[in-house]
Enzyme design. Structure first.
Site, PDB file in Angstrom:
ATOM      1  CB  SER A  11      -0.947  -0.001   1.211  1.00  0.00           C
ATOM      2  OG  SER A  11      -0.231  -0.103   2.431  1.00  0.00           O
ATOM      3  CD  GLU A  13       0.923   8.390   4.576  1.00  0.00           C
ATOM      4  OE1 GLU A  13       0.509   7.459   5.304  1.00  0.00           O
ATOM      5  OE2 GLU A  13       1.609   9.345   4.994  1.00  0.00           O
ATOM      6  CG  HIS A  73      -4.297   9.811   6.185  1.00  0.00           C
ATOM      7  ND1 HIS A  73      -3.112   9.877   6.895  1.00  0.00           N
ATOM      8  CD2 HIS A  73      -4.137   8.800   5.296  1.00  0.00           C
ATOM      9  CE1 HIS A  73      -2.277   8.954   6.437  1.00  0.00           C
ATOM     10  NE2 HIS A  73      -2.874   8.298   5.463  1.00  0.00           N
ATOM     11  CG  ASP A 105       0.524  16.033  15.865  1.00  0.00           C
ATOM     12  OD1 ASP A 105       0.349  15.437  16.945  1.00  0.00           O
ATOM     13  OD2 ASP A 105       1.288  15.626  14.977  1.00  0.00           O
ATOM     14  CD  GLN A 173       6.541   7.991  12.126  1.00  0.00           C
ATOM     15  OE1 GLN A 173       6.665   7.982  10.911  1.00  0.00           O
ATOM     16  NE2 GLN A 173       5.936   8.967  12.785  1.00  0.00           N
ATOM     17  CG  PHE A 213      10.574  13.823   7.372  1.00  0.00           C
ATOM     18  CD1 PHE A 213      10.186  15.150   7.341  1.00  0.00           C
ATOM     19  CD2 PHE A 213      10.547  13.107   6.179  1.00  0.00           C
ATOM     20  CE1 PHE A 213       9.773  15.760   6.165  1.00  0.00           C
ATOM     21  CE2 PHE A 213      10.137  13.705   4.990  1.00  0.00           C
ATOM     22  CZ  PHE A 213       9.752  15.032   4.987  1.00  0.00           C
ATOM     23  CG  HIS A 262       1.473   2.142   4.374  1.00  0.00           C
ATOM     24  ND1 HIS A 262       0.332   2.171   3.614  1.00  0.00           N
ATOM     25  CD2 HIS A 262       1.696   3.418   4.768  1.00  0.00           C
ATOM     26  CE1 HIS A 262      -0.127   3.408   3.549  1.00  0.00           C
ATOM     27  NE2 HIS A 262       0.685   4.187   4.233  1.00  0.00           N
TER      28      HIS A 262
END
Length: 296
Positions: A11, A13, A73, A105, A173, A213, A262
């Site tokens: 998958s 993103e 999302h 966040d 993550q 990041f 992912h």
């Protein structure tokens, strides 16, 4: 398509583009993934619900280009329950039945504070979404602990709460040490977590950017990964190193039974497509070895 031990599921993103060129780029990238037969392609959501329209448009674009289901999302941060539920219904009205449900966040600096009339956390969000529709829901997992969690144990309990609320799987993550994921998987099994937890993989396009990041989410970039880019002046050399590192990471996970990945694409396809193709070859080789051993 491959089946059994040699079958890998991928998958991908994306994030909503901000320019016309970006929209063309995201469609090209999604189309490049089509031969890999993705399980789904997801699109991120702006902080505090700031990018709902962009998310919807991008999900529809990547869904069309990739030929695979799109996943939107959706975050609880900065929004009332009414606003979040309305966003979920909008996605559903456009045929999007997959959600990546996140606390998110807040836009303000300082400790996270839930909206006074909103979902307090991702577990509440998952439960609320399931009341609207039987969405296919993914949630976030953190092999190296979420920055807001006081302890790894508290972080694991939070994941369990999200899965118990009705989430179908978790996506981690990004990480760069296979052992961190494998240890995490062992801890989850010991705690009675049996729903799929899919490793999130970030191909390194720019090591300095990745370090930034990682600092934001307190993920670990091992010194050996940073050192691997030292002295590489040519773009093609850095690109090859990135493919090699990601393939080595994923191949180790395949050897330990992982069959789903992912990828955080940053709206680019080149590195990820090459990694996935090499990984599929690795899985086929592993399956052949296993079959030969079983036949002895």
């Amino acid at each position: 398509m491959p089946t059994g031990l040699d079958r890998l599921d991928f998958s991908f993103e994306f994030f909503p583009p901000k320019t016309e060129a970006g929209w063309r780029g995201i469609s090209r990238a999604a189309a490049a993934f089509k031969p890999l037969d993705p399980e789904f392609c997801s699109v991120t959501y702006g902080a505090g619900g700031s990018n709902q329209t962009g998310t919807l448009d991008a999900v529809l674009a990547v869904q069309k280009a990739s030929g695979s289901p799109g996943a939107a999302h959706l975050t609880a941060a900065g929004q009332s329950r009414e606003a979040v539920d309305a966003a979920a219904q909008t996605f559903l009205d456009h045929g999007i039945g997959r959600i990546v449900a996140l606390r998110g966040d807040s836009r303000d600096e300082g400790p996270y504070r839930p909206h006074a009339e909103g979902y307090a956390n991702a577990a509440e969000l998952v439960a609320g979404l399931k009341k609207i529709h039987d969405f296919d829901i993914s949630v976030a997992a953190y092999p190296e602990k979420h920055p807001d969690s006081p302890t790894p144990e508290a972080d694991l309990e939070n994941l369990k709460a999200k899965l118990d609320a009705g989430a179908d799987r978790a996506i981690t993550q990004f990480f760069f040490d296979a052992d961190s994921f494998l240890r995490y998987r062992d801890r989850l099994a010991a705690a009675g977590v049996y729903k799929p937890v899919i490793p999130g993989i970030l191909p390194i396009r720019d090591i300095e950017q990745v370090q930034r990041f990682a600092a934001q989410c307190e993920a670990v970039v091992p010194p050996m990964v940073v050192a691997a880019y030292e002295g590489l002046e040519q773009v093609e050399d850095r690109r090859k190193r990135s493919v090699d590192l990601a393939h080595e990471l994923c191949a180790r996970l395949v050897r330990h039974g992982v069959r789903s990945f992912h990828f955080y694409t940053l709206n680019k396809s080149d590195l990820t497509v090459e990694i996935c193709k090499r990984l599929a070859g690795t899985a086929e080789s592993e399956a052949a070895v296993a079959a030969a051993s079983a036949a002895r």
